[in-house]
Design an enzyme around this catalytic site. Structure first.
Site, mmCIF file in Angstrom:
data_model
loop_
_atom_site.group_PDB
_atom_site.id
_atom_site.type_symbol
_atom_site.label_atom_id
_atom_site.label_comp_id
_atom_site.label_asym_id
_atom_site.label_seq_id
_atom_site.Cartn_x
_atom_site.Cartn_y
_atom_site.Cartn_z
ATOM 1 C CG ASN A 1 14.239 33.325 -43.610
ATOM 2 O OD1 ASN A 1 13.509 34.293 -43.516
ATOM 3 N ND2 ASN A 1 14.986 32.901 -42.474
ATOM 4 C CB SER B 1 15.734 32.294 -39.195
ATOM 5 O OG SER B 1 16.958 32.960 -39.228
ATOM 6 C CG HIS C 1 12.471 29.105 -38.091
ATOM 7 N ND1 HIS C 1 11.950 29.581 -39.265
ATOM 8 C CD2 HIS C 1 12.942 30.406 -37.470
ATOM 9 C CE1 HIS C 1 12.223 30.963 -39.452
ATOM 10 N NE2 HIS C 1 12.880 31.132 -38.234
ATOM 11 C CD GLU D 1 10.406 27.450 -42.086
ATOM 12 O OE1 GLU D 1 10.475 27.175 -43.263
ATOM 13 O OE2 GLU D 1 11.084 28.032 -41.461
#
Length: 391
Positions: A190, A118, A139, A151
């Site tokens: 993130n 991540s 991801h 992702e």
């Protein structure tokens, strides 16, 4: 290239979830871990999950047929005929590099090697192999069986063919892929998430709102499924601090804030320890937090830093506004996209907050060139007929 067999390394929550998704999608699957304890536990959880899906009528295929496509082993030998491998071990670069070395040694030369990291740069992981062009970030979100988003992150080495095959695979797994043009620390998810938590923290530390008021604004005004501190508790405050550290050490501008780190030092890690910003019934047992209905916190201010970050990604052509909103809707269960919210709240309001906070010495809040340009051109969001979107 036809992908027939997928191997997943790491049988934890993410790993066994990804393996289940692959099996449900009709692929042959191998799941590898260092201990049979982990593997047996993973097998039990997959069996329970698939049985539940079958009983609810969400899948038509028999449970035993799906499980029949899966094999479990502590040896990498089951990867000898894999077409695609996904690594899902803990977020530790050396550990991941070792996994990739092992996969590189045993899999056929055509096999694509993906990482579910991540936050760790894909190129750092790719450098452990002799097939850097076939290494990519893929991801998934937790829990993988339910969450739709994936992702897709090519490194500076990844070939276009490998990127396209990974996007196609995500679609075959019934997921919604968002591709980044190139890798940035924390990807889209993130980076935006941490920016939301940073502004929440700044407001609390500056006495602009309490933890409960911030979360009330997030839940009742932005209509998010959880407050921001509540979500941080749910994810795990140690995990938050780790992601934050990775971003900063890899050059992402920081926002000074000690709320999260202090909780981790106190061993209050959130839901997993039974206590974080809120107290829960027992370690690992989440219960929706009771919050006040009213809050003085302005949602335009709460999302301002995240919107600035999003505009930086658009300005640098990493992703589009639509991509960012897809990530927040399908990766975080937002009721609508972050930039759609910004357009509704007024980009001039968001911009005013950014300028004001920047003037107080918070360099990270400096409005991007794109945002400056939009404001100059009168693209203020819904009220002016155009913002990040046209109305």
């Amino acid at each position: 290239m036809m992908i027939k067999k997928i191997v997943v390394v790491g049988a934890g929550t993410m790993g066994h979830g990804i393996a289940e998704v692959a099996a449900l999608s009709g692929f042959k699957v191998g799941l590898i871990d260092i201990s049979w304890d982990f593997l047996n536990r993973a097998k039990d959880r997959i069996t329970e999950s698939v049985t539940r899906l079958y009983e609810k009528g969400q899948i038509k295929e028999k449970v035993e047929d799906i499980l029949g496509r899966m094999e479990f082993n502590t040896s990498y030998d089951i990867a000898k005929d894999a077409d695609f491998a996904i690594e899902a071990v803990p977020e530790n670069l050396e550990l991941k590099k070792n996994v990739f070395k092992s996969l590189d040694d045993i899999t056929p030369s055509h096999t694509i090697l993906a990482t579910n990291t991540s936050s760790i740069p894909i190129s750092d992981i790719a450098e452990a192999t002799k097939r850097k062009d076939k290494v990519i970030g893929m991801h998934f979100f937790n829990p993988p069986v339910i969450m739709k988003l994936v992702e897709v992150i090519p490194s500076k080495y990844t070939s276009d063919e490998v990127t396209n095959l990974t996007i196609e695979l995500a679609k075959k797994m019934n997921k919604i892929p968002v591709k980044l043009k190139y890798e940035i620390p924390g990807f889209v998810s993130n980076r935006i998430f941490i920016r939301l938590l940073q502004e929440a923290c700044r407001e609390v530390e500056n006495g602009e709102g309490s933890i409960e008021e911030i979360d009330s604004a997030a839940r009742n005004k932005l209509k998010l499924p959880m407050g921001l501190f509540e979500l941080a508790d749910y994810v795990g405050l140690d995990v938050i601090v780790d992601i934050w550290d990775v971003l900063v050490t890899r050059g992402t501008p920081d926002v000074k804030c000690s709320l999260y780190k202090n909780k981790v030092l106190e061993k209050s890690l959130g839901v997993k320890s039974g206590k974080g910003f809120y107290t829960y019934p027992a370690p690992g047992k989440y219960m929706k937090v009771q919050l006040p209905n009213e809050s003085k916190v302005d949602p335009a201010k709460l999302i301002s830093l995240a919107v600035n970050e999003a505009s930086w990604m658009i300005e640098n052509e990493i992703v589009s506004a639509k991509d960012i909103d897809t990530v927040m809707i399908y990766g975080f269960n937002f009721p609508k996209g972050l930039l759609e919210m910004a357009d509704e709240l007024g980009l001039d309001n968001v911009y005013t907050y950014l300028k004001d906070i920047y003037a107080k010495g918070y360099d990270t809040y400096r409005p991007t060139n794109l945002l400056e340009k939009m404001i100059k051109e009168g693209k203020l969001g819904k009220k002016s007929g155009e913002g990040f979107y046209k109305y």
